[in-house]
Motif scaffolding. Sequence first.
Motif, PDB file in Angstrom:
ATOM      1  N   LYS A   1      14.525 -22.513  46.860  1.00 48.03           N
ATOM      2  CA  LYS A   1      13.383 -21.875  45.941  1.00 48.03           C
ATOM      3  C   LYS A   1      14.352 -21.120  44.775  1.00 48.03           C
ATOM      4  CE  LYS A   1       9.893 -21.427  49.174  1.00 48.03           C
ATOM      5  NZ  LYS A   1       8.576 -20.921  49.104  1.00 48.03           N
ATOM      6  N   SER A   2      14.025 -21.562  43.648  1.00 52.07           N
ATOM      7  CA  SER A   2      14.611 -20.828  42.859  1.00 52.07           C
ATOM      8  C   SER A   2      14.912 -19.294  42.596  1.00 52.07           C
ATOM      9  CB  SER A   2      14.067 -21.256  41.420  1.00 52.07           C
ATOM     10  OG  SER A   2      12.900 -21.124  40.955  1.00 52.07           O
ATOM     11  N   GLU A   3      15.890 -18.848  42.390  1.00 56.79           N
ATOM     12  CA  GLU A   3      15.933 -17.177  42.239  1.00 56.79           C
ATOM     13  C   GLU A   3      15.865 -16.753  40.950  1.00 56.79           C
ATOM     14  OE1 GLU A   3      17.998 -15.632  44.646  1.00 56.79           O
ATOM     15  OE2 GLU A   3      17.727 -16.792  46.688  1.00 56.79           O
ATOM     16  N   SER A   4      14.490 -16.108  40.203  1.00 57.42           N
ATOM     17  CA  SER A   4      15.306 -14.949  38.513  1.00 57.42           C
ATOM     18  C   SER A   4      14.980 -16.954  37.634  1.00 57.42           C
ATOM     19  CB  SER A   4      16.470 -14.057  38.663  1.00 57.42           C
ATOM     20  OG  SER A   4      16.254 -13.301  39.632  1.00 57.42           O
ATOM     21  N   GLY A   5      14.563 -17.738  38.303  1.00 57.94           N
ATOM     22  CA  GLY A   5      14.363 -18.847  36.789  1.00 57.94           C
ATOM     23  C   GLY A   5      15.834 -19.464  37.262  1.00 57.94           C
ATOM     24  N   VAL A   6      16.614 -19.478  37.850  1.00 61.27           N
ATOM     25  CA  VAL A   6      17.657 -20.165  38.611  1.00 61.27           C
ATOM     26  C   VAL A   6      17.415 -20.922  39.628  1.00 61.27           C
ATOM     27  CG1 VAL A   6      20.185 -20.492  38.183  1.00 61.27           C
ATOM     28  CG2 VAL A   6      19.188 -19.068  36.651  1.00 61.27           C
ATOM     29  N   LEU A   7      18.000 -22.946  39.735  1.00 58.54           N
ATOM     30  CA  LEU A   7      17.312 -22.782  40.477  1.00 58.54           C
ATOM     31  C   LEU A   7      19.280 -23.766  41.307  1.00 58.54           C
ATOM     32  CD1 LEU A   7      15.983 -24.994  43.630  1.00 58.54           C
ATOM     33  CD2 LEU A   7      16.083 -26.623  41.587  1.00 58.54           C
ATOM     34  N   SER A   8      19.763 -23.090  42.463  1.00 64.92           N
ATOM     35  CA  SER A   8      21.629 -22.972  42.241  1.00 64.92           C
ATOM     36  C   SER A   8      20.884 -24.286  44.004  1.00 64.92           C
ATOM     37  CB  SER A   8      21.913 -22.256  42.972  1.00 64.92           C
ATOM     38  OG  SER A   8      22.301 -21.215  42.121  1.00 64.92           O
ATOM     39  N   LEU A   9      21.685 -25.499  44.206  1.00 62.37           N
ATOM     40  CA  LEU A   9      21.082 -26.635  45.209  1.00 62.37           C
ATOM     41  C   LEU A   9      22.995 -26.987  45.030  1.00 62.37           C
ATOM     42  CD1 LEU A   9      19.542 -29.618  43.665  1.00 62.37           C
ATOM     43  CD2 LEU A   9      18.580 -27.862  44.455  1.00 62.37           C
ATOM     44  N   THR A  10      22.910 -27.321  46.657  1.00 65.13           N
ATOM     45  CA  THR A  10      24.012 -27.614  47.768  1.00 65.13           C
ATOM     46  C   THR A  10      23.379 -28.597  48.013  1.00 65.13           C
ATOM     47  OG1 THR A  10      23.050 -26.354  49.557  1.00 65.13           O
ATOM     48  CG2 THR A  10      24.938 -25.079  47.936  1.00 65.13           C
ATOM     49  N   GLU A  11      22.198 -28.943  48.077  1.00 67.40           N
ATOM     50  CA  GLU A  11      21.859 -30.707  49.121  1.00 67.40           C
ATOM     51  C   GLU A  11      21.032 -31.102  48.132  1.00 67.40           C
ATOM     52  OE1 GLU A  11      21.483 -30.973  53.200  1.00 67.40           O
ATOM     53  OE2 GLU A  11      22.071 -28.688  53.504  1.00 67.40           O
ATOM     54  N   PRO A  12      20.556 -32.151  47.302  1.00 67.80           N
ATOM     55  CA  PRO A  12      21.548 -33.094  48.611  1.00 67.80           C
ATOM     56  C   PRO A  12      22.673 -33.538  47.465  1.00 67.80           C
ATOM     57  CG  PRO A  12      20.044 -34.032  47.030  1.00 67.80           C
ATOM     58  CD  PRO A  12      19.717 -32.721  47.090  1.00 67.80           C
ATOM     59  N   PHE A  13      23.043 -32.390  46.582  1.00 67.59           N
ATOM     60  CA  PHE A  13      24.596 -32.568  45.515  1.00 67.59           C
ATOM     61  C   PHE A  13      24.469 -31.094  45.293  1.00 67.59           C
ATOM     62  CE2 PHE A  13      20.878 -34.584  43.434  1.00 67.59           C
ATOM     63  CZ  PHE A  13      20.023 -33.493  42.450  1.00 67.59           C
ATOM     64  N   THR A  14      25.472 -31.041  44.673  1.00 68.52           N
ATOM     65  CA  THR A  14      25.374 -29.318  44.338  1.00 68.52           C
ATOM     66  C   THR A  14      25.476 -29.702  42.723  1.00 68.52           C
ATOM     67  OG1 THR A  14      27.601 -28.775  45.642  1.00 68.52           O
ATOM     68  CG2 THR A  14      27.349 -27.851  43.598  1.00 68.52           C
ATOM     69  N   ALA A  15      24.574 -28.611  42.419  1.00 69.76           N
ATOM     70  CA  ALA A  15      24.200 -28.285  40.806  1.00 69.76           C
ATOM     71  C   ALA A  15      23.359 -27.338  40.846  1.00 69.76           C
ATOM     72  CB  ALA A  15      22.835 -29.380  40.841  1.00 69.76           C
ATOM     73  N   GLU A  16      23.455 -26.710  39.890  1.00 73.13           N
ATOM     74  CA  GLU A  16      22.373 -25.730  38.671  1.00 73.13           C
ATOM     75  C   GLU A  16      21.078 -25.947  37.880  1.00 73.13           C
ATOM     76  OE1 GLU A  16      24.698 -21.559  39.299  1.00 73.13           O
ATOM     77  OE2 GLU A  16      24.088 -21.542  37.182  1.00 73.13           O
ATOM     78  N   VAL A  17      20.316 -25.134  38.252  1.00 70.18           N
ATOM     79  CA  VAL A  17      19.230 -25.716  36.552  1.00 70.18           C
ATOM     80  C   VAL A  17      18.925 -24.702  36.653  1.00 70.18           C
ATOM     81  CG1 VAL A  17      17.561 -27.018  36.564  1.00 70.18           C
ATOM     82  CG2 VAL A  17      18.428 -27.895  38.218  1.00 70.18           C
ATOM     83  N   ASP A  18      18.733 -24.186  35.148  1.00 71.41           N
ATOM     84  CA  ASP A  18      18.318 -22.743  34.856  1.00 71.41           C
ATOM     85  C   ASP A  18      16.725 -23.056  33.733  1.00 71.41           C
ATOM     86  OD1 ASP A  18      17.780 -21.055  32.754  1.00 71.41           O
ATOM     87  OD2 ASP A  18      19.423 -20.696  32.319  1.00 71.41           O
ATOM     88  N   LEU A  19      15.550 -23.050  34.483  1.00 70.16           N
ATOM     89  CA  LEU A  19      14.881 -22.924  34.542  1.00 70.16           C
ATOM     90  C   LEU A  19      14.220 -21.769  33.522  1.00 70.16           C
ATOM     91  CD1 LEU A  19      13.531 -23.009  37.912  1.00 70.16           C
ATOM     92  CD2 LEU A  19      13.729 -25.136  36.328  1.00 70.16           C
ATOM     93  N   ARG A  20      14.719 -21.411  32.909  1.00 67.89           N
ATOM     94  CA  ARG A  20      14.908 -19.990  31.928  1.00 67.89           C
ATOM     95  C   ARG A  20      13.923 -20.616  30.579  1.00 67.89           C
ATOM     96  NH1 ARG A  20      18.954 -15.696  34.027  1.00 67.89           N
ATOM     97  NH2 ARG A  20      19.986 -18.082  33.831  1.00 67.89           N
ATOM     98  N   GLY A  21      14.790 -21.476  30.086  1.00 68.49           N
ATOM     99  CA  GLY A  21      15.312 -22.570  29.307  1.00 68.49           C
ATOM    100  C   GLY A  21      14.381 -22.523  27.525  1.00 68.49           C
TER     101      GLY A  21
END
Length: 109
Positions: free
Chosen positions: A89-109
């Motif tokens: 789950k995202s925290e403070s408007g940021v989704l940090s993924l380690t699976e299925p790949f590494t990525a960081e998505v800023d949802l605050r936008g």
Amino acid sequence: MNVRCSESRLLIPDFVVVTCAEADTTRYQASEVLLAAEIESPSTRVQDRIFKKALYAEALIPYYLLVDPEQKSATLFALADGEYAPHTKSESGVLSLTEPFTAEVDLRG
């Protein structure tokens, strides 16, 4: 992008991550989709949270990402025993993924 989930069912997610190298198409088989994502809107919220989530699970798509732009939040679900369970789950408007790949998505936008 269109995803063929069965002979009679075609879904149109907001975006997909696929496992095949062929990117010059508008239709993929569910078996070629690693992640299907839906971005909620007031008119699609129930469909995205319940109906489409169940259909993607039935099609055995390993990951489902549900984004709520109003709340600036997202949840990544992973397929387990034929159903999706919350994975990240995202925290403070940021989704940090380690699976299925590494990525960081800023949802605050």
